[in-house]
Design a protein around this motif. Structure first.
Motif, PDB file in Angstrom:
ATOM      1  N   LYS A 212       0.827  -1.210   0.000  1.00 39.11           N
ATOM      2  CA  LYS A 212       0.000   0.000   0.000  1.00 39.11           C
ATOM      3  C   LYS A 212       0.860   1.257   0.000  1.00 39.11           C
ATOM      4  O   LYS A 212       0.523   2.253  -0.647  1.00 39.11           O
ATOM      5  CB  LYS A 212      -0.923  -0.004   1.207  1.00 39.11           C
ATOM      6  N   GLU A 215       2.106   1.703  -3.448  1.00 42.15           N
ATOM      7  CA  GLU A 215       0.979   2.108  -4.300  1.00 42.15           C
ATOM      8  C   GLU A 215       0.674   3.586  -4.135  1.00 42.15           C
ATOM      9  O   GLU A 215       0.427   4.291  -5.125  1.00 42.15           O
ATOM     10  CB  GLU A 215      -0.234   1.254  -3.939  1.00 42.15           C
ATOM     11  N   ASN A 216       0.695   4.064  -2.906  1.00 40.45           N
ATOM     12  CA  ASN A 216       0.425   5.486  -2.656  1.00 40.45           C
ATOM     13  C   ASN A 216       1.500   6.377  -3.269  1.00 40.45           C
ATOM     14  O   ASN A 216       1.204   7.484  -3.755  1.00 40.45           O
ATOM     15  CB  ASN A 216       0.322   5.742  -1.153  1.00 40.45           C
ATOM     16  N   HIS A 219       0.582   6.613  -6.859  1.00 39.18           N
ATOM     17  CA  HIS A 219      -0.571   7.515  -7.026  1.00 39.18           C
ATOM     18  C   HIS A 219      -0.136   8.979  -6.935  1.00 39.18           C
ATOM     19  O   HIS A 219      -0.670   9.833  -7.651  1.00 39.18           O
ATOM     20  CB  HIS A 219      -1.620   7.212  -5.960  1.00 39.18           C
TER      21      HIS A 219
END
Length: 434
Positions: A212, A215-216, A219
């Protein structure tokens, strides 16, 4: 003047008398008497004819005066005989419309300078999300773009590293999930201990958190979920590619890079996109006028030549005063769907601040200048003629008429400029039509 025929007749009579034996003196005397009588009679006739001619001339003059009086209009200056000859069908085809002059309230307006600006909520500055080199350009200055459309492609080693770390974290999470599932089955069969199950669960939680986190990070540099889902199947060499995406639809007004340019993450804007379908009109409000300005008041924006550019209402009044201009700002949000208005353009804002009493008024476009006189066109036999008027105040596209037009009287409310052009054309070509 003595008639020669009468003179000859007198001579013949005299000769006849002489031939009858009268003396010469007597004959001459009689002839002279006849000639004299004839002459006097002719003179009397000439005098009588002159009296008749004089009388006829006086009668003709009187008739002329009476006839001129019949043709005289109360508005004697009406066109000075100028008429645009036009029948009803031709007038309708030319867009000529008639309306009765009406009375009504006329808005009190305040005219203040204004400047058109971009709506700050509709401007996007697109910078590089990661450091790298520009490998492709898809859009340039002046291009129209849609939201989500690609502007350029960057080649970034930094981004390639982030994507690789994400794939590692995703693989580690998948492995931790499998180990935890295996420990759950073994624990259910009483083959493994609770401690081993807890350790597997902790490893899964850690791996998931790591995935995560990566992933952030992706993003944050503009990589979407759809891209991440396909990242494992991406072709070789594509992990370094970063697409610059338009965050809103509009027009590219600036591009500061070319192919091969080196860019830094978070540096200057590479593209500037604006959506000019809606603009701000910032009105400079002077101190003496501030008390008359309120939100919600109707506003007409006019260009330098007086043409109407847009309409709107005061949306807000900023609570600060400029130190340099000593004015406050009232803002109007203006729709600009066809991009006719340009940011940076100066206009005049006509603000409706109240209403006056009832006055006679006409559309401002109905008033034209004919022979240096403000005039309106009125219908006459066979066409239309300009009539001088005295205009008063103008507001919201209407102008007060102080003199020259009566309430209920018909006038040309649309097409006055067309009639004026035709009138000038006739005057220039072959003289005024009378």
């Amino acid at each position: 003047m003595i008639d020669p025929k009468l003179t000859g007749l007198a001579l013949v009579l005299a000769m006849t008398l002489a031939g009858c034996g009268g003396s010469g003196d007597t004959a001459r005397a009689d002839a002279a008497a006849v000639a004299g009588a004839t002459t006097d009679e002719h003179a009397d006739h000439d005098d009588h004819a002159e009296e008749e001619d004089g009388h006829s001339e006086e009668e003709g003059h009187a008739d002329g005066e009476e006839e001129g009086h019949d043709d005289h209009d109360d508005h004697g200056d009406e066109a000075n005989g100028d008429v645009v000859l036009l029948d009803k069908a031709a007038a309708a085809e030319a867009g000529i419309a008639l309306s009765p002059a009406e009375t009504g309230p006329l808005s009190e307006t305040l005219s203040l300078p204004a400047e058109l600006r971009f709506d700050a909520d509709r401007v996007a500055q697109v910078a590089a999300p990661v450091s790298g080199l520009v490998s492709r350009l898809d859009k340039g200055e002046g291009d129209k773009v849609k939201r989500g459309e690609r502007l350029a492609v960057l080649s970034s080693r930094e981004l390639a590293g982030l994507k690789a770390d994400f794939l590692k974290a995703k693989s580690a999470e998948s492995l931790a999930a499998s180990q935890f599932a295996r420990e759950e089955r073994l624990f259910a069969d009483k083959i493994t201990s609770q401690a081993e199950l807890d350790a597997a669960q902790a490893a899964l939680i850690s791996a998931r958190a790591e995935r995560k986190a990566m992933e952030n990070k992706l993003h944050a540099v503009g990589i979407s979920d759809s891209v991440l889902e396909r990242l494992g199947q991406a072709p070789d060499g594509s992990l370094a590619n970063a697409a610059l995406i338009a965050p809103l639809g509009g027009t590219v007004i600036s591009r500061s890079v070319s192919i091969g340019s080196s860019v830094e993450a978070g540096g200057e804007a590479l593209f500037i996109i604006v959506d000019d379908s809606q603009l701000w009109a910032d009105i400079a409000v002077y101190k003496d006028d501030a008390s008359a300005i309120e939100t919600g008041q109707p506003v007409i924006l006019r260009t330098r030549d007086g043409a109407e550019a847009a309409r709107g209402k005061i949306a807000l009044i900023l609570p600060v005063i400029s130190e340099t201009t000593r004015t406050s700002t009232a803002r109007v949000i203006v729709d600009n769907p066809e991009s006719r208005l340009r940011p940076g353009q100066f206009v005049t804002a006509e603000i409706s601040v109240g209403e006056s009493g009832r006055t006679l008024h006409v559309p401002s476009d109905a008033i034209v200048v004919v022979e240096d006189k403000p005039s309106v066109f009125v219908p006459v036999e066979g066409g239309f003629a300009p009539r001088p008027v005295k205009p008063g105040r103008a507001s919201a596209g209407l102008t007060e008429i102080l003199d020259g037009l009566e309430q209920g009287e018909r006038f040309v409310s649309a097409g006055a400029f067309t009639l004026k052009a035709q009138l000038e054309k006739d005057a220039f070509g072959d003289g005024h039509a009378h």
